[in-house]
Design an enzyme around this catalytic site. Structure first.
Site, PDB file in Angstrom:
ATOM      1  N   THR A   1      57.177  70.921  34.777  1.00  0.00           N
ATOM      2  CA  THR A   1      56.550  70.212  33.852  1.00  0.00           C
ATOM      3  C   THR A   1      55.380  69.429  34.628  1.00  0.00           C
ATOM      4  OG1 THR A   1      58.542  69.846  32.806  1.00  0.00           O
ATOM      5  CG2 THR A   1      56.762  68.185  32.418  1.00  0.00           C
TER       6      THR A   1
ATOM      7  N   ASP B   1      63.356  66.539  28.223  1.00  0.00           N
ATOM      8  CA  ASP B   1      62.893  65.022  28.069  1.00  0.00           C
ATOM      9  C   ASP B   1      61.469  65.007  27.869  1.00  0.00           C
ATOM     10  OD1 ASP B   1      62.691  66.476  30.474  1.00  0.00           O
ATOM     11  OD2 ASP B   1      61.840  64.722  31.558  1.00  0.00           O
TER      12      ASP B   1
ATOM     13  N   THR C   1      60.048  65.026  35.786  1.00  0.00           N
ATOM     14  CA  THR C   1      60.140  66.665  35.872  1.00  0.00           C
ATOM     15  C   THR C   1      61.602  66.813  36.243  1.00  0.00           C
ATOM     16  OG1 THR C   1      59.328  68.648  36.679  1.00  0.00           O
ATOM     17  CG2 THR C   1      59.388  66.853  38.264  1.00  0.00           C
ATOM     18  N   GLY C   2      62.218  68.175  35.972  1.00  0.00           N
ATOM     19  CA  GLY C   2      63.339  68.483  36.272  1.00  0.00           C
ATOM     20  C   GLY C   2      64.296  68.859  34.881  1.00  0.00           C
ATOM     21  N   HIS C   3      65.677  68.721  35.177  1.00  0.00           N
ATOM     22  CA  HIS C   3      66.518  69.006  34.067  1.00  0.00           C
ATOM     23  C   HIS C   3      66.433  67.958  33.247  1.00  0.00           C
ATOM     24  CE1 HIS C   3      68.056  71.557  37.433  1.00  0.00           C
ATOM     25  NE2 HIS C   3      68.315  72.597  36.393  1.00  0.00           N
ATOM     26  N   GLY C   4      65.801  68.159  32.215  1.00  0.00           N
ATOM     27  CA  GLY C   4      65.654  67.363  30.896  1.00  0.00           C
ATOM     28  C   GLY C   4      66.930  66.647  30.476  1.00  0.00           C
TER      29      GLY C   4
END
Ligand code: SD4
Length: 332
Positions: A189, A220, A240-243
């Site tokens: 993202t 997210d 950013t990353g695992h929402g």
């Protein structure tokens, strides 16, 4: 008499300020003093390598004393429009049904907010999010409703699934296993936060989300407070990353609230990551499979970042130039 009245008024105002401060809330005067002393503005931060190019676009606006809101929109539109960036906008990886669905949100210095989720066939979801913010009585539109609104605003309907992304999806279909691995989707993202020459903060966040997600899944990134939060008195943060993990702790709102309590942007990001680490352990989940990164900026122009594991970087542009920084991380 009037002097005495003024004195009473001033004393009352001072006691309110002191009372507020005991709760960790700074008076406006205090904040403005800090801003003018530091002078580290304008400044813009954004996630991942593609943040470098995005920052360039944002900086064009910021260096000419433009508004942070315009800067962050212009900035994130760069990876959104680039088909070689496979996790944002045009060319983004599709969901498991082969549909490219986009999530974006934007927030300005007056806490105006706009967001779109699961939006298809529109290349610049961030601009649709801004239109939701500026032209509707709502803050969030999703799916077909978001698309209909975008079309009504003159956005063009386009196919966003590139040959490359389609090929990857067909490859994925052979096993059809959904197991997002930290950093594998690289570049993820784009979240961007900026402080302009007037001392105002804004932020934008936009993504095609987790590759091969279920159709209709939101992460997210379109959720104000999770993937992005701005409080013009305090600071801004994006993720950013695992929402799912970011949503679980209302990540970016948490980072900003930690800054309100007096934490530096760096410490605030560290504490938010620590919260995810603790919950992951309590829930008996594997931390090594999770990546979340936060970046944060405060009203003084100080910034920081932290993530669960190495591999996350962010770009920063101020009057000393544009550069990429490897974020500090938890799992060594
Ligand atoms: C999401 N946070 O949809 C986004 C995408 C991302 O690593 O940053 N992926 O959960």
């Amino acid at each position: 008499m009037s002097n005495r009245r003024n004195f009473i008024k001033t004393a009352a105002a001072a006691s309110v300020a002191v009372a507020l401060n005991s709760f960790g809330v700074k008076s406006e005067e205090e904040i403005n003093t800090v801003v003018s002393k530091k002078g580290k503005k304008p400044i813009v931060l954004s996630t991942w390598n593609f943040g470098i190019q995005a920052n360039e676009a944002a900086w064009e606006i910021l260096k000419n004393k433009g508004r942070a809101l315009d800067a962050v929109e212009a900035g994130v539109k760069i990876p959104e429009g680039d088909p070689t960036e496979r996790s944002v906008g045009y060319g983004g990886r599709p969901d498991r049904d082969g549909r490219v669905t986009l999530d974006s949100c934007i927030m300005d210095e007056q806490a105006n907010i706009g967001s779109v989720g699961c939006l298809e066939n529109i290349k610049h979801p961030i601009s649709v999010a801004r239109a939701v913010m500026e032209k509707t009585p709502h803050v969030m539109l999703v799916g077909d409703g978001a698309l209909q609104f975008a079309l009504s605003q003159g956005f063009k309907r386009e196919n966003l699934l590139t040959e490359e992304s389609e090929k990857e999806w067909k490859e994925w279909l052979k096993d059809s296993k959904y197991k997002p691995i930290a950093n594998i989707e690289n570049h993820d993202t784009i979240g961007m936060i900026a402080l302009d020459a007037d001392g105002n903060l804004s932020g934008a966040c936009t993504t095609s989300g987790m590759a091969f997600k279920m159709h209709g899944r939101l992460g997210d990134s379109p959720i104000i407070g999770a993937g992005l939060f701005v409080d013009n008195e305090i600071g801004a943060a994006t993720a950013t990353g695992h929402g799912e993990e970011v949503i679980r702790i209302s990540g970016c709102h948490l980072v900003v609230e930690l800054m309100r309590q007096g934490k530096s942007p760096q410490k605030a990001c560290e504490e938010a990551v620590a919260r995810i680490v603790k919950l992951t352990k309590n829930r008996n989940k594997e931390l090594k499979d999770i990546q979340v990164g936060f970046i944060a900026l405060n009203k003084k122009g100080e910034y920081g970042s932290y993530c669960i594991q190495g591999g996350f970087n962010y770009a920063i542009h101020d009057d000393t130039g544009n550069r990429l920084i490897d974020a500090e991380f938890f799992l060594k």
